[in-house]
Write a protein that holds these residues in place. Structure first.
Motif, PDB file in Angstrom:
ATOM      1  N   SER A 128      -2.465   3.870  12.175  1.00  0.00           N
ATOM      2  CA  SER A 128      -2.503   2.792  12.537  1.00  0.00           C
ATOM      3  C   SER A 128      -1.434   1.713  11.673  1.00  0.00           C
ATOM      4  CB  SER A 128      -3.678   2.121  12.448  1.00  0.00           C
ATOM      5  OG  SER A 128      -4.068   2.054  11.005  1.00  0.00           O
ATOM      6  N   PRO A 129      -1.113   0.625  12.465  1.00  0.00           N
ATOM      7  CA  PRO A 129      -0.233  -0.159  11.418  1.00  0.00           C
ATOM      8  C   PRO A 129      -0.650  -0.843  10.243  1.00  0.00           C
ATOM      9  CG  PRO A 129      -0.601  -1.233  13.776  1.00  0.00           C
ATOM     10  CD  PRO A 129      -1.408   0.072  13.596  1.00  0.00           C
ATOM     11  N   SER A 130      -1.905  -0.922   9.902  1.00  0.00           N
ATOM     12  CA  SER A 130      -2.304  -1.354   8.702  1.00  0.00           C
ATOM     13  C   SER A 130      -2.067  -0.091   7.546  1.00  0.00           C
ATOM     14  CB  SER A 130      -3.866  -1.633   8.590  1.00  0.00           C
ATOM     15  OG  SER A 130      -4.729  -0.744   9.135  1.00  0.00           O
ATOM     16  N   LEU A 131      -2.440   1.238   8.023  1.00  0.00           N
ATOM     17  CA  LEU A 131      -2.276   2.230   7.233  1.00  0.00           C
ATOM     18  C   LEU A 131      -0.857   2.517   6.891  1.00  0.00           C
ATOM     19  CD1 LEU A 131      -5.050   4.819   8.497  1.00  0.00           C
ATOM     20  CD2 LEU A 131      -5.121   3.303   6.410  1.00  0.00           C
ATOM     21  N   TYR A 132       0.041   2.249   8.060  1.00  0.00           N
ATOM     22  CA  TYR A 132       1.429   2.699   7.915  1.00  0.00           C
ATOM     23  C   TYR A 132       2.214   1.644   6.860  1.00  0.00           C
ATOM     24  CZ  TYR A 132       6.408   3.396   9.324  1.00  0.00           C
ATOM     25  OH  TYR A 132       7.576   3.127   9.316  1.00  0.00           O
ATOM     26  N   ILE A 133       1.729   0.556   6.880  1.00  0.00           N
ATOM     27  CA  ILE A 133       2.397  -0.633   6.285  1.00  0.00           C
ATOM     28  C   ILE A 133       1.937  -0.536   4.994  1.00  0.00           C
ATOM     29  CG2 ILE A 133       2.636  -3.173   6.103  1.00  0.00           C
ATOM     30  CD1 ILE A 133       2.326  -3.132   9.248  1.00  0.00           C
ATOM     31  N   GLN A 134       0.742  -0.096   4.375  1.00  0.00           N
ATOM     32  CA  GLN A 134       0.367   0.235   3.362  1.00  0.00           C
ATOM     33  C   GLN A 134       1.040   1.135   2.388  1.00  0.00           C
ATOM     34  OE1 GLN A 134      -3.853   1.225   3.169  1.00  0.00           O
ATOM     35  NE2 GLN A 134      -4.494  -0.709   4.189  1.00  0.00           N
ATOM     36  N   ARG A 135       1.871   1.898   3.113  1.00  0.00           N
ATOM     37  CA  ARG A 135       2.530   3.127   2.358  1.00  0.00           C
ATOM     38  C   ARG A 135       3.987   2.379   1.982  1.00  0.00           C
ATOM     39  NH1 ARG A 135       1.370   8.179   6.423  1.00  0.00           N
ATOM     40  NH2 ARG A 135      -0.934   8.158   6.104  1.00  0.00           N
ATOM     41  N   LEU A 136       4.356   1.288   2.491  1.00  0.00           N
ATOM     42  CA  LEU A 136       5.594   0.441   2.170  1.00  0.00           C
ATOM     43  C   LEU A 136       5.517  -0.437   1.125  1.00  0.00           C
ATOM     44  CD1 LEU A 136       6.625  -0.270   5.897  1.00  0.00           C
ATOM     45  CD2 LEU A 136       7.438   1.704   4.349  1.00  0.00           C
ATOM     46  N   THR A 137       6.486  -0.688   0.193  1.00  0.00           N
ATOM     47  CA  THR A 137       6.433  -1.560  -1.106  1.00  0.00           C
ATOM     48  C   THR A 137       6.527  -2.801  -0.329  1.00  0.00           C
ATOM     49  OG1 THR A 137       8.852  -1.375  -1.161  1.00  0.00           O
ATOM     50  CG2 THR A 137       7.581   0.268  -2.519  1.00  0.00           C
ATOM     51  N   ASP A 138       6.334  -3.788  -1.228  1.00  0.00           N
ATOM     52  CA  ASP A 138       6.434  -5.175  -0.629  1.00  0.00           C
ATOM     53  C   ASP A 138       7.912  -5.504  -0.259  1.00  0.00           C
ATOM     54  OD1 ASP A 138       3.765  -5.533  -1.020  1.00  0.00           O
ATOM     55  OD2 ASP A 138       4.033  -6.682  -3.172  1.00  0.00           O
ATOM     56  N   GLN A 327      14.011 -14.843   5.135  1.00  0.00           N
ATOM     57  CA  GLN A 327      15.165 -14.433   4.501  1.00  0.00           C
ATOM     58  C   GLN A 327      14.852 -13.127   3.770  1.00  0.00           C
ATOM     59  OE1 GLN A 327      15.925 -17.451   1.369  1.00  0.00           O
ATOM     60  NE2 GLN A 327      16.867 -19.051   3.171  1.00  0.00           N
ATOM     61  N   GLU A 328      16.071 -12.251   3.836  1.00  0.00           N
ATOM     62  CA  GLU A 328      16.267 -11.296   3.146  1.00  0.00           C
ATOM     63  C   GLU A 328      16.008 -11.182   1.693  1.00  0.00           C
ATOM     64  OE1 GLU A 328      16.344  -8.545   5.155  1.00  0.00           O
ATOM     65  OE2 GLU A 328      16.897  -9.434   6.818  1.00  0.00           O
ATOM     66  N   LYS A 329      15.167  -9.909   1.235  1.00  0.00           N
ATOM     67  CA  LYS A 329      15.124  -9.815  -0.168  1.00  0.00           C
ATOM     68  C   LYS A 329      15.683  -8.293  -0.424  1.00  0.00           C
ATOM     69  CE  LYS A 329      11.028 -12.493  -0.562  1.00  0.00           C
ATOM     70  NZ  LYS A 329       9.686 -12.524  -0.959  1.00  0.00           N
ATOM     71  N   SER A 330      16.225  -7.974  -1.483  1.00  0.00           N
ATOM     72  CA  SER A 330      16.835  -6.649  -1.669  1.00  0.00           C
ATOM     73  C   SER A 330      15.709  -5.771  -2.187  1.00  0.00           C
ATOM     74  CB  SER A 330      17.698  -6.583  -2.802  1.00  0.00           C
ATOM     75  OG  SER A 330      18.053  -5.386  -3.408  1.00  0.00           O
ATOM     76  N   ILE A 331      15.692  -4.501  -1.633  1.00  0.00           N
ATOM     77  CA  ILE A 331      14.843  -3.477  -2.119  1.00  0.00           C
ATOM     78  C   ILE A 331      14.955  -3.233  -3.645  1.00  0.00           C
ATOM     79  CG2 ILE A 331      14.214  -1.132  -1.666  1.00  0.00           C
ATOM     80  CD1 ILE A 331      14.640  -1.504   1.102  1.00  0.00           C
ATOM     81  N   PRO A 332      13.952  -3.039  -4.262  1.00  0.00           N
ATOM     82  CA  PRO A 332      14.293  -2.796  -5.801  1.00  0.00           C
ATOM     83  C   PRO A 332      15.020  -1.453  -6.096  1.00  0.00           C
ATOM     84  CG  PRO A 332      11.930  -3.298  -5.220  1.00  0.00           C
ATOM     85  CD  PRO A 332      12.542  -3.180  -4.197  1.00  0.00           C
ATOM     86  N   THR A 333      16.004  -1.619  -7.080  1.00  0.00           N
ATOM     87  CA  THR A 333      16.665  -0.563  -7.606  1.00  0.00           C
ATOM     88  C   THR A 333      16.307  -0.513  -9.057  1.00  0.00           C
ATOM     89  OG1 THR A 333      18.322  -2.171  -8.219  1.00  0.00           O
ATOM     90  CG2 THR A 333      18.549  -0.951  -6.189  1.00  0.00           C
ATOM     91  N   PRO A 334      16.768   0.913  -9.572  1.00  0.00           N
ATOM     92  CA  PRO A 334      16.445   1.016 -10.946  1.00  0.00           C
ATOM     93  C   PRO A 334      16.316  -0.005 -11.919  1.00  0.00           C
ATOM     94  CG  PRO A 334      17.711   2.922 -10.009  1.00  0.00           C
ATOM     95  CD  PRO A 334      17.846   1.747  -9.078  1.00  0.00           C
ATOM     96  N   THR A 335      15.333  -0.156 -12.713  1.00  0.00           N
ATOM     97  CA  THR A 335      15.522  -1.368 -13.847  1.00  0.00           C
ATOM     98  C   THR A 335      14.859  -0.702 -14.890  1.00  0.00           C
ATOM     99  OG1 THR A 335      13.153  -1.970 -12.852  1.00  0.00           O
ATOM    100  CG2 THR A 335      14.960  -3.359 -11.922  1.00  0.00           C
ATOM    101  N   GLU A 336      15.100  -1.472 -16.106  1.00  0.00           N
ATOM    102  CA  GLU A 336      14.650  -0.844 -17.425  1.00  0.00           C
ATOM    103  C   GLU A 336      13.471  -1.783 -17.972  1.00  0.00           C
ATOM    104  OE1 GLU A 336      18.970   1.153 -18.936  1.00  0.00           O
ATOM    105  OE2 GLU A 336      17.675  -0.197 -20.111  1.00  0.00           O
ATOM    106  N   THR A 337      12.415  -1.194 -18.198  1.00  0.00           N
ATOM    107  CA  THR A 337      11.155  -2.002 -18.966  1.00  0.00           C
ATOM    108  C   THR A 337      11.221  -1.135 -20.340  1.00  0.00           C
ATOM    109  OG1 THR A 337      10.371  -2.228 -16.764  1.00  0.00           O
ATOM    110  CG2 THR A 337       8.913  -2.702 -18.744  1.00  0.00           C
TER     111      THR A 337
END
Length: 376
Positions: A128-138, A327-337
């Protein structure tokens, strides 16, 4: 191309001026990325062994009287959700994203925004849409532009808020929505009923009353709490396509519903509406005949399934008025913490439900090892 990937959200990367790819304009590179991300069927990925597009008869005209002997025969049983365009798994190759950081920065959001995300409510090869979308990042949800929902009237129309709840996580970004109200053959005596002017399950008498009001030119209002009120909560929506299906024998009733649907005007807020600008179109298709007849007396030929397609468009001014909402947002790329580098999960595959399930739970250290071994 209306995709803008802000560099502020991307990880620093070399300019790669030595590569011919980065000596061409960005618009040309995006075209290359689109071609690289084109969906392809899995080799041997048919949902049922031996089934293919050629197993179905598809007729774009009104003449559905093909001889029985011309209907393909299938040796085995078929799930009732199989249909033309839904016989095999599809994949999107993502190896290009792992060639270098600069390609990843430029192309990652394009991958999610250009793919057609397919969801199945009730029966189907997906979720279902809700389960499918849950698997995506924000961030990935913010790039979902195209979605195709397969459902049934009994699920779709019963609760007016159901559709809005399902689409809420991608409401700000969704631009093109297709809804197929399927005929699955489990209630052949139940005809297709759909009424945007009332909440709850559509009833025959009320539906015909509203049809008559439309024919008289009366102004009809769509309740905000109905399924048809959902589209006002999708600020980036440009097109809505609905496919209405029913068995042969009810062609006249289905055609009347489709023609009535072309008069529907979905409110978008203010004085703007989503309207149908083209005539409804139809086609018919039929599943292959089963090899074994079971309890049927004599040869059994599956019925024709009639599909009517209606499309609505939002006014172009709405896109401008709501451009800030999507507005578009970039998908996260490698970051350092601290001292740890967080590596994004590879092998994004929307047909497999977001990130590849094999690697979605892997630790960053495991991902590094797989990269070092050449697996990723």
């Amino acid at each position: 191309m209306d995709i803008d990937i802000p560099r502020d959200f991307a990880v620093d990367a070399d300019d790669q001026v030595q590569s011919p790819l980065f000596r061409v304009p960005l618009e040309v590179r995006r075209t290359i990325y689109e071609l690289a991300f084109r969906e392809q069927p899995f080799d041997g990925g048919n949902y049922v062994k031996g089934i293919s597009e050629e197993s179905f008869i598809v007729n774009e005209s009104q003449d559905h009287q093909d001889p029985t002997e011309d209907t393909p025969v299938f040796d085995g049983s078929l799930p009732n959700w199989l249909r033309p365009g839904c016989t095999a798994r599809w994949k999107t190759e993502t190896a290009l994203l792992r060639t270098c950081q600069l390609v990843h920065n430029e192309a990652s959001s394009l991958l999610v925004s250009k793919v057609l995300h397919r969801c199945y409510q009730g029966y189907g090869p997906g979720v279902s849409p809700s389960l499918y979308i849950q698997r995506l990042t924000d961030a990935q949800r913010s790039h979902v532009h195209r979605l195709h929902l397969f459902t049934q009237v009994r699920d779709f129309d019963r609760h007016g808020s159901w559709l809005r709840q399902q689409l809420k996580p991608v409401a700000e970004s969704l631009q093109h929505l297709t809804i197929t109200l399927r005929d699955l053959g489990d209630a052949p005596e139940t005809r297709m009923l759909l009424n945007p002017y009332q909440t709850g399950e559509a009833k025959v008498q009320a539906m015909y009353q509203f049809m008559e009001k439309s024919q008289r030119g009366e102004e009809l209002n769509i309740p905000p709490s109905s399924w048809a009120g959902t589209f006002a909560f999708l600020p980036a929506l440009k097109t809505l396509t609905m496919e209405l299906e029913d068995h042969e024998g009810r062609e006249n009733e289905l055609e009347a519903l489709a023609q009535w649907a072309t008069t529907w005007k979905f409110p978008l807020g203010g004085d703007q509406f989503m309207t149908s600008k083209t005539a409804a179109s139809s086609r018919a298709w039929r599943r292959p005949r089963p090899q074994y007849q079971g309890s049927f007396q004599g040869p059994y030929t599956p019925p024709w399934i009639i599909t009517w397609t209606v499309q609505w468009h939002a006014p172009s001014s709405r896109t401008t008025a709501n451009s800030g909402a999507s507005q578009e947002k970039s998908i996260p790329t490698p970051t350092e913490t601290g001292n740890e580098t967080h590596i994004p999960r590879p092998a994004y595959d929307p047909r497999m439900g977001g990130l590849n399930s094999i690697f979605s739970g892997a630790s960053d250290e495991s991902i590094r090892e797989l990269i070092a071994w050449g697996v990723l």
